[in-house]
Scaffold this motif. Structure first.
Motif, PDB file in Angstrom:
ATOM      1  N   LEU A 141       0.823  -1.097  -0.072  1.00 49.78           N
ATOM      2  CA  LEU A 141       0.016   0.001   0.150  1.00 49.78           C
ATOM      3  C   LEU A 141       0.881   1.163   0.054  1.00 49.78           C
ATOM      4  O   LEU A 141       1.765   1.428   0.738  1.00 49.78           O
ATOM      5  CB  LEU A 141      -0.809   0.071   1.194  1.00 49.78           C
ATOM      6  N   ASP A 142       0.486   1.969  -0.882  1.00 49.84           N
ATOM      7  CA  ASP A 142       0.866   3.383  -0.939  1.00 49.84           C
ATOM      8  C   ASP A 142       0.316   4.443   0.020  1.00 49.84           C
ATOM      9  O   ASP A 142      -0.761   4.784  -0.294  1.00 49.84           O
ATOM     10  CB  ASP A 142       1.121   4.131  -2.249  1.00 49.84           C
ATOM     11  N   ALA A 163       0.847   7.399   0.771  1.00 51.44           N
ATOM     12  CA  ALA A 163       0.399   8.697   0.411  1.00 51.44           C
ATOM     13  C   ALA A 163      -0.374   8.775  -1.085  1.00 51.44           C
ATOM     14  O   ALA A 163      -0.506   9.697  -1.481  1.00 51.44           O
ATOM     15  CB  ALA A 163       2.136   9.416  -0.024  1.00 51.44           C
ATOM     16  N   GLY A 164      -1.020   7.657  -1.245  1.00 48.59           N
ATOM     17  CA  GLY A 164      -1.882   7.499  -2.488  1.00 48.59           C
ATOM     18  C   GLY A 164      -3.258   8.233  -2.181  1.00 48.59           C
ATOM     19  O   GLY A 164      -3.639   8.508  -1.104  1.00 48.59           O
ATOM     20  N   THR A 165      -4.004   8.530  -3.374  1.00 44.17           N
ATOM     21  CA  THR A 165      -5.387   8.809  -3.201  1.00 44.17           C
ATOM     22  C   THR A 165      -6.077   7.879  -4.174  1.00 44.17           C
ATOM     23  O   THR A 165      -6.695   8.607  -5.275  1.00 44.17           O
ATOM     24  CB  THR A 165      -5.426  10.282  -3.802  1.00 44.17           C
ATOM     25  N   PRO A 166      -6.140   6.491  -3.913  1.00 44.77           N
ATOM     26  CA  PRO A 166      -6.820   5.842  -4.926  1.00 44.77           C
ATOM     27  C   PRO A 166      -8.056   6.213  -5.436  1.00 44.77           C
ATOM     28  O   PRO A 166      -9.065   6.611  -4.522  1.00 44.77           O
ATOM     29  CB  PRO A 166      -6.780   4.472  -4.120  1.00 44.77           C
ATOM     30  N   GLY A 167      -8.625   6.372  -6.766  1.00 46.99           N
ATOM     31  CA  GLY A 167      -9.793   6.592  -7.191  1.00 46.99           C
ATOM     32  C   GLY A 167      -9.896   8.059  -7.224  1.00 46.99           C
ATOM     33  O   GLY A 167     -11.071   8.519  -7.987  1.00 46.99           O
ATOM     34  N   SER A 207       2.345   6.043   6.813  1.00 50.66           N
ATOM     35  CA  SER A 207       3.682   5.431   6.479  1.00 50.66           C
ATOM     36  C   SER A 207       4.585   5.679   7.765  1.00 50.66           C
ATOM     37  O   SER A 207       4.114   6.599   8.567  1.00 50.66           O
ATOM     38  CB  SER A 207       4.519   6.135   5.392  1.00 50.66           C
ATOM     39  N   LEU A 208       5.609   5.033   7.979  1.00 50.21           N
ATOM     40  CA  LEU A 208       6.450   5.226   9.087  1.00 50.21           C
ATOM     41  C   LEU A 208       7.095   6.508   9.250  1.00 50.21           C
ATOM     42  O   LEU A 208       7.098   7.267  10.264  1.00 50.21           O
ATOM     43  CB  LEU A 208       7.565   4.201   9.159  1.00 50.21           C
ATOM     44  N   ASP A 209       7.569   7.068   8.117  1.00 51.97           N
ATOM     45  CA  ASP A 209       8.204   8.398   7.963  1.00 51.97           C
ATOM     46  C   ASP A 209       6.806   9.689   8.289  1.00 51.97           C
ATOM     47  O   ASP A 209       7.561  10.359   9.041  1.00 51.97           O
ATOM     48  CB  ASP A 209       8.604   8.727   6.391  1.00 51.97           C
ATOM     49  N   VAL A 257     -10.044   0.487   3.033  1.00 52.20           N
ATOM     50  CA  VAL A 257      -8.546   0.919   3.383  1.00 52.20           C
ATOM     51  C   VAL A 257      -8.284   2.147   2.781  1.00 52.20           C
ATOM     52  O   VAL A 257      -8.353   2.466   1.799  1.00 52.20           O
ATOM     53  CB  VAL A 257      -7.510  -0.360   2.890  1.00 52.20           C
ATOM     54  N   ILE A 258      -7.726   2.984   3.784  1.00 48.18           N
ATOM     55  CA  ILE A 258      -7.553   4.230   3.449  1.00 48.18           C
ATOM     56  C   ILE A 258      -6.192   4.814   3.823  1.00 48.18           C
ATOM     57  O   ILE A 258      -5.611   4.818   4.878  1.00 48.18           O
ATOM     58  CB  ILE A 258      -8.564   5.522   3.912  1.00 48.18           C
ATOM     59  N   PRO A 259      -5.515   5.081   2.523  1.00 48.94           N
ATOM     60  CA  PRO A 259      -4.109   5.693   2.584  1.00 48.94           C
ATOM     61  C   PRO A 259      -4.189   7.006   3.438  1.00 48.94           C
ATOM     62  O   PRO A 259      -4.757   8.069   3.091  1.00 48.94           O
ATOM     63  CB  PRO A 259      -3.685   5.791   1.376  1.00 48.94           C
ATOM     64  N   ALA A 260      -3.534   7.296   4.516  1.00 46.57           N
ATOM     65  CA  ALA A 260      -3.622   8.437   5.614  1.00 46.57           C
ATOM     66  C   ALA A 260      -2.581   9.466   5.672  1.00 46.57           C
ATOM     67  O   ALA A 260      -2.673  10.086   6.723  1.00 46.57           O
ATOM     68  CB  ALA A 260      -4.157   7.892   6.731  1.00 46.57           C
TER      69      ALA A 260
END
Length: 281
Positions: A23-24, A26-30, A181-183, A236-239
């Motif tokens: 999973l990215d 930092a992504g914004t899927p869709g 993400s960890l960063d 699932v939401i990239p956050a």
């Protein structure tokens, strides 16, 4: 479907087949827009959400027993609190039942793990919010070996049965797993240390938990694989981008509320008679 979405959010964010390690965050899927466009759309969509939530509340006051429950899960700093403040905060608080589940009390530990969850379920006509939830008992409990595997292993099936029961009783579940993400987590933790107004949000244990990151990823993967069902799917939401996470949750709630096909409840009195009475009062 709201503009700027190439796929409806309830499809673009569905957990089916997703691998967390790929999973990215930092992504914004869709979503096809940028931050400015996302924030503009969020302002528009919160108005829609507020109207739908008020209809849910009004119908609950008029005898409709249905409800909606938003389940928020995520690592520390993933933005669960921001969802509560900025998304749920845009609707009528009278129609919100909010519960936050931390370390269980001695009384809670002495009962079945779903005991405290059942006590906090949303009432008829309410938008319920679980900030953490029954899933803590197959996440943190598993990662930290708080109980043996023979105790937590059956809980996946128990959770599925429990959620089936809720849906059958008229509760629409919106389950959201937020991943940072960890960063980005380090950045957000550092901000809490750099700002006196954020000290209250900082927990030294959050740094320790970073050492368990792979174990949490594994535990979350099992949760998604075993408890994402047709009647209560995970999204699932990239956050890493707070604006996207808030927009995504708003869209998922709108979709759930629209699915109830709510209209304003009819008057339980003679409107014209009350108009005449009011004119003479």
């Amino acid at each position: 479907m709201a503009k700027k979405w190439s796929l409806p959010p309830n499809q673009a964010l569905r957990a089916d087949g997703l691998r967390i390690t790929e999973l990215d965050a930092a992504g914004t899927p869709g979503f096809k827009g940028d931050k400015k466009q996302g924030q503009g759309l969020l302002a528009e969509r919160t108005t829609v959400l507020s109207d739908l939530q008020e209809r849910l509340y009004a119908n609950g006051r008029s005898g409709d027993t249905r409800s909606v429950l938003l389940v928020l899960q995520g690592m520390d700093t993933a933005g669960k609190g921001g969802i509560v403040r900025h998304v749920i905060g845009s609707v009528d608080p009278q129609g919100v039942d909010h519960a936050s589940f931390g370390v269980p009390t001695e009384e809670e530990k002495s009962n079945h793990f779903l005991w405290r969850i059942r006590k906090a379920l949303p009432r008829a006509g309410q938008l319920g919010v679980f900030d953490r939830s029954h899933y803590e008992d197959v996440l943190v409990v598993r990662v930290h070996n708080l109980v043996p595997p023979e105790v937590w292993e059956p809980r996946y099936d128990e959770i599925n049965a429990f959620e089936r029961e809720l849906v059958d009783q008229g509760t629409t579940l919106v389950k959201v797993a937020m991943f940072v993400s960890l960063d980005e987590q380090k950045k957000r933790l550092r901000e809490r240390l750099d700002r006196p107004d954020k000290y209250w949000k900082f927990n030294p244990a959050d740094i320790d938990e970073r050492g368990y990151w792979p174990a949490y990823q594994e535990a979350y993967q099992v949760v998604l694989d075993r408890t994402s069902t047709d009647y209560a799917p995970w999204h699932v939401i990239p956050a890493d981008h707070k604006w996207f996470a808030r927009l995504a949750v708003t869209e998922l709630l709108i979709d759930a509320l629209e699915g109830l096909k709510l209209d304003w409840p009819p008057a339980q009195f003679d409107v014209e008679e009350q108009r005449r009475r009011l004119a003479l009062a």
